[in-house]
Design an enzyme around this catalytic site. Structure first.
Site, mmCIF file in Angstrom:
data_model
loop_
_atom_site.group_PDB
_atom_site.id
_atom_site.type_symbol
_atom_site.label_atom_id
_atom_site.label_comp_id
_atom_site.label_asym_id
_atom_site.label_seq_id
_atom_site.Cartn_x
_atom_site.Cartn_y
_atom_site.Cartn_z
ATOM 1 N N ASP A 21 0.830 -1.203 0.000
ATOM 2 C CA ASP A 21 0.000 0.000 0.000
ATOM 3 C C ASP A 21 0.864 1.251 0.000
ATOM 4 O O ASP A 21 0.352 2.378 -0.091
ATOM 5 C CB ASP A 21 -0.993 -0.003 1.169
ATOM 6 C CG ASP A 21 -0.329 -0.054 2.534
ATOM 7 O OD1 ASP A 21 0.913 -0.075 2.600
ATOM 8 O OD2 ASP A 21 -1.063 -0.076 3.541
ATOM 9 N N SER A 22 2.173 1.074 0.044
ATOM 10 C CA SER A 22 3.105 2.178 -0.203
ATOM 11 C C SER A 22 2.895 2.779 -1.578
ATOM 12 O O SER A 22 3.363 3.894 -1.849
ATOM 13 C CB SER A 22 4.553 1.701 -0.044
ATOM 14 O OG SER A 22 4.780 0.528 -0.813
ATOM 15 N N ASP B 235 -0.969 -6.186 -0.475
ATOM 16 C CA ASP B 235 -1.428 -5.637 0.804
ATOM 17 C C ASP B 235 -2.943 -5.491 0.836
ATOM 18 O O ASP B 235 -3.548 -5.053 -0.152
ATOM 19 C CB ASP B 235 -0.839 -4.240 1.008
ATOM 20 C CG ASP B 235 0.381 -4.226 1.907
ATOM 21 O OD1 ASP B 235 0.608 -5.220 2.615
ATOM 22 O OD2 ASP B 235 1.108 -3.229 1.894
ATOM 23 N N LYS C 297 -1.099 -9.539 2.421
ATOM 24 C CA LYS C 297 -0.374 -9.107 3.618
ATOM 25 C C LYS C 297 -1.286 -8.254 4.483
ATOM 26 O O LYS C 297 -2.039 -7.433 3.964
ATOM 27 C CB LYS C 297 0.895 -8.314 3.273
ATOM 28 C CG LYS C 297 1.683 -7.869 4.515
ATOM 29 C CD LYS C 297 3.064 -7.374 4.167
ATOM 30 C CE LYS C 297 3.052 -5.978 3.610
ATOM 31 N NZ LYS C 297 2.591 -4.952 4.599
ATOM 32 N N GLU D 26 -1.275 -5.851 8.114
ATOM 33 C CA GLU D 26 -0.604 -5.240 9.252
ATOM 34 C C GLU D 26 -1.386 -5.637 10.495
ATOM 35 O O GLU D 26 -2.444 -5.079 10.775
ATOM 36 C CB GLU D 26 -0.552 -3.724 9.098
ATOM 37 C CG GLU D 26 0.367 -3.275 7.976
ATOM 38 C CD GLU D 26 0.582 -1.778 7.947
ATOM 39 O OE1 GLU D 26 0.262 -1.111 8.950
ATOM 40 O OE2 GLU D 26 1.071 -1.275 6.927
ATOM 41 N N GLU E 105 9.319 -4.332 10.579
ATOM 42 C CA GLU E 105 9.714 -2.995 10.118
ATOM 43 C C GLU E 105 10.124 -2.118 11.291
ATOM 44 O O GLU E 105 9.444 -2.039 12.313
ATOM 45 C CB GLU E 105 8.576 -2.322 9.351
ATOM 46 C CG GLU E 105 8.958 -0.945 8.828
ATOM 47 C CD GLU E 105 7.999 -0.363 7.823
ATOM 48 O OE1 GLU E 105 8.254 0.768 7.353
ATOM 49 O OE2 GLU E 105 6.991 -1.028 7.501
#
Length: 274
Positions: free
Chosen positions: A49-50, A88, A118, A120, A187
């Site tokens: 999502d970057s 993501d 993915k 978070e 991270e």
């Protein structure tokens, strides 16, 4: 007749099997041409999502939508044939309930053709991870500095600076590992913390700003290639594309203004019929 070798994509079990045997290589990708360039060299490609910040100029990833992730995921799958592709799940698409997360994950996998998603995920979402894994959705976890929590944290801040925070990150990693994640992104954590987590979980750990003690590494490709003027401390620039692009565009502009481009080699001319 010689037997033709048919290449195949890296699979989730392949990634799991690399723990303790070989460092795992990963980069982000958001477009088909870049995916094609990276594909032969990496074990998995992450459609992160970057993309919101790198491609769309958003200040944080929290405004990224499921539709954006699907669009870029489709491009990366089309541009690759070797690497496992992980997409993501964006902020707001999975936190509400396990059922919401499952619906989002299934949509992403069906519409992109990716092999995993993915999330978070802290301890509170370990149950959601288990819910997905039990229903056939491979999940990569992400603990430590979680960009989707930027507003809670007040910025992109490294984690594990005190005992309470350190214990929380370890608990997050162990929780998603026990829930069935096949890999965990670490991270923004210290080398000692990364080593402790890596040694205590079944899943391979993928570091970004988390030292070489992890089982593998990932970077945002545009950072690594030097596209941006500023990059985080943990990034090593392997190229200066910003400089190369600036130079190329400057020369192009000068040629256009001097009527030096297009030249004879770039012009179509058709012979008259006899």
């Amino acid at each position: 007749m010689s037997k033709q070798v048919v290449s195949r994509r890296v699979t989730v079990p392949d990634i799991l099997a690399l723990k303790g045997r070989q460092k795992i290589v990963s980069l982000t990708a958001y477009t088909a041409p870049v995916a094609a360039l990276l594909d032969p060299h990496v074990d998995f490609l992450l459609v992160g999502d970057s993309v919101g910040m790198v491609v769309h100029g958003l200040p944080t990833p929290t405004a990224v939508t499921l539709e954006m992730m699907i669009l870029h995921g489709q491009a990366v799958v089309r541009g690759s044939s070797h690497a496992l592709v992980v997409v993501d799940l964006p902020f707001g698409s999975f936190e509400g309930s396990p059922e919401q997360a499952y619906a989002a994950a299934v949509r992403v996998m069906k519409e992109t053709g990716c092999q995993a998603v993915k999330i978070e995920a802290g301890e509170a979402l370990a149950g959601t991870v288990a819910f997905l894994v039990q229903r056939g959705v491979p999940v990569m976890g992400h603990v430590g500095l979680r960009p989707q929590a930027v507003h809670v944290d007040g910025g992109f801040k490294a984690k594990g600076r005190n005992d309470d925070e350190r214990a929380r990150v370890i608990a997050e990693a162990r929780a998603v590992d026990e829930a069935g994640c096949f890999a965990i992104v670490l991270e923004g954590v210290s080398e000692a913390l990364a080593a402790e987590i890596t040694g205590s979980v079944r899943a391979p750990t993928i570091g970004i700003g988390a030292s070489p003690k992890c089982d593998g590494q990932i970077l945002v490709t545009d950072d690594m290639l030097g596209v941006f003027e500023w990059t985080p401390k943990f990034v090593r620039r392997y190229a200066d594309l910003r400089g190369s692009i600036t130079d190329a565009v400057s020369r192009y502009a000068a040629d256009v203004r001097a009527v030096a481009f297009p030249g004879d080699a770039e012009v179509y001319r058709f012979k008259a019929k006899e």
